[in-house]
Design a protein around this motif. Sequence first.
Motif, PDB file in Angstrom:
ATOM      1  N   ARG A  23      55.817 -55.255  -7.475  1.00 34.28           N
ATOM      2  CA  ARG A  23      54.513 -54.615  -7.600  1.00 34.28           C
ATOM      3  C   ARG A  23      53.376 -55.524  -7.136  1.00 34.28           C
ATOM      4  O   ARG A  23      52.402 -55.050  -6.541  1.00 34.28           O
ATOM      5  N   GLU A  28      53.400 -50.660  -4.222  1.00 37.20           N
ATOM      6  CA  GLU A  28      52.926 -50.063  -5.466  1.00 37.20           C
ATOM      7  C   GLU A  28      52.676 -48.586  -5.210  1.00 37.20           C
ATOM      8  O   GLU A  28      52.434 -48.172  -4.059  1.00 37.20           O
ATOM      9  N   TYR A  30      50.474 -45.107  -6.086  1.00 37.13           N
ATOM     10  CA  TYR A  30      49.193 -44.625  -6.608  1.00 37.13           C
ATOM     11  C   TYR A  30      49.172 -43.104  -6.594  1.00 37.13           C
ATOM     12  O   TYR A  30      49.660 -42.473  -5.648  1.00 37.13           O
ATOM     13  N   ILE A  32      46.958 -39.617  -6.410  1.00 39.42           N
ATOM     14  CA  ILE A  32      45.715 -39.190  -5.775  1.00 39.42           C
ATOM     15  C   ILE A  32      45.127 -38.016  -6.562  1.00 39.42           C
ATOM     16  O   ILE A  32      45.710 -36.934  -6.619  1.00 39.42           O
ATOM     17  N   LYS A  46      51.717 -38.622  -4.628  1.00 36.76           N
ATOM     18  CA  LYS A  46      52.028 -39.976  -5.096  1.00 36.76           C
ATOM     19  C   LYS A  46      52.294 -40.804  -3.845  1.00 36.76           C
ATOM     20  O   LYS A  46      53.247 -40.546  -3.109  1.00 36.76           O
ATOM     21  N   ILE A  49      52.045 -47.679  -1.393  1.00 35.27           N
ATOM     22  CA  ILE A  49      51.145 -48.628  -0.751  1.00 35.27           C
ATOM     23  C   ILE A  49      51.922 -49.865  -0.328  1.00 35.27           C
ATOM     24  O   ILE A  49      52.598 -50.497  -1.140  1.00 35.27           O
ATOM     25  N   VAL A 105      44.189 -48.490   0.286  1.00 28.18           N
ATOM     26  CA  VAL A 105      43.724 -48.467  -1.103  1.00 28.18           C
ATOM     27  C   VAL A 105      42.918 -49.739  -1.358  1.00 28.18           C
ATOM     28  O   VAL A 105      43.298 -50.832  -0.909  1.00 28.18           O
ATOM     29  N   SER A 107      39.900 -51.540  -4.417  1.00 30.05           N
ATOM     30  CA  SER A 107      39.131 -51.381  -5.643  1.00 30.05           C
ATOM     31  C   SER A 107      37.662 -51.212  -5.271  1.00 30.05           C
ATOM     32  O   SER A 107      37.171 -51.837  -4.325  1.00 30.05           O
ATOM     33  N   ASN A 115      39.907 -52.296 -11.417  1.00 31.12           N
ATOM     34  CA  ASN A 115      40.975 -51.309 -11.526  1.00 31.12           C
ATOM     35  C   ASN A 115      40.507 -49.888 -11.218  1.00 31.12           C
ATOM     36  O   ASN A 115      41.185 -48.921 -11.533  1.00 31.12           O
ATOM     37  N   PHE A 117      40.381 -47.736  -8.413  1.00 36.99           N
ATOM     38  CA  PHE A 117      40.930 -47.734  -7.058  1.00 36.99           C
ATOM     39  C   PHE A 117      40.551 -46.470  -6.288  1.00 36.99           C
ATOM     40  O   PHE A 117      40.548 -45.373  -6.837  1.00 36.99           O
ATOM     41  N   TYR A 118      40.256 -46.664  -5.005  1.00 35.36           N
ATOM     42  CA  TYR A 118      39.940 -45.584  -4.085  1.00 35.36           C
ATOM     43  C   TYR A 118      40.910 -45.632  -2.912  1.00 35.36           C
ATOM     44  O   TYR A 118      41.469 -46.687  -2.601  1.00 35.36           O
ATOM     45  N   ILE A 119      41.079 -44.501  -2.244  1.00 29.62           N
ATOM     46  CA  ILE A 119      41.856 -44.464  -1.007  1.00 29.62           C
ATOM     47  C   ILE A 119      41.015 -43.770   0.058  1.00 29.62           C
ATOM     48  O   ILE A 119      40.532 -42.661  -0.133  1.00 29.62           O
TER      49      ILE A 119
END
Length: 344
Positions: A23, A28, A30, A32, A46, A49, A105, A107, A115, A117-119
Amino acid sequence: MKLRNLKTAGIFTGIFIAAIVVRVFFIEIYAIPSGSMEDTILPGDKVLINKLAYGPKLPASPYDIPWVNLIWFLRAGAAANPDSVYWDYRRLWGLSSIKRSDVMVFSHPLWGGRNNFYIKRCMALPGETLEIKDGRIKINGKYSPESAGVKRMHKVWPNNPQEFIRFTDSMRMRLHGRSFRQNDKEPVELLLAEAQKDELYATGLIDSLRIRTCTADSANRVFPVYRQFVWTIDNYGPLVIPYEGMVLVLNLENFLLHRRTINRLEKVKLEFRDDGCYVDGKPATHYVFKQNYYFMLGDNRHYSNDSRYWGVVPEQNIVGKAAVVLFNYRNGEFAWKRTGRRIR
């Protein structure tokens, strides 16, 4: 018996450590929650990354290490602060460098701590000049090619309303703003990707279409929110994206454009007084940036909270590159067609 117990404990310890290493340094997953990247990434996806793409970022504190963060939090008790920084920013060697149009991704640079987090899609690299002209992206003065999945709001003039409605319904294209009658000559609004525009023209059901741009009024103001810059999400810039070592001339315009980046992200106090600019209380005519920055946009351009609203993202906030959709689960159902879809 003791040897067997020790062996079992060793196996579980090894699995525990391996899970942490994977991880932190490799991959990892993430979830959405929003539609800001539709149709590239959908709510409920899901996403896997790849941290090796740009090099894994080393933890800034024990709070960044899975499972260890829980132990550390319990140990710290009431004094726990998940945004504490114990170690300087370091990133290991990666398989590639960040490229324009990469989906990644990161922060958020200003809100919600490390923590949050954006994409988004990276649309401008350090040192480039970004401009948005009537909804289209320009880099260093030239229009830039974009992903086929990018969606914008369009005004559309149908010539056969009834057939037009049937077609848009069959293609799940949702009309926005209002309904229209058979003899209505006013345009309707549709959220369209480039490929969908071609499909509409091919039907012969429309006379024309164009991007619907936001007006330059107070309801549509974006970063930086100063009267000197009448920018909107569709007409933005030009803005030079800072890079490490970039020398910025400190005048009023540059102060307004880069004040928040320097104060909040570079952690340097930049002020503008009657007699000029001050850096950490001392008169200054230039400022040298400490970090590389990137400009992020969502693919759903009229429904994305991105760099147009809050500015550039520092390199140290980037987690990794979005590689593949593992699966989609939303409202109690799996969308199996999303499984294994590569992100481009």
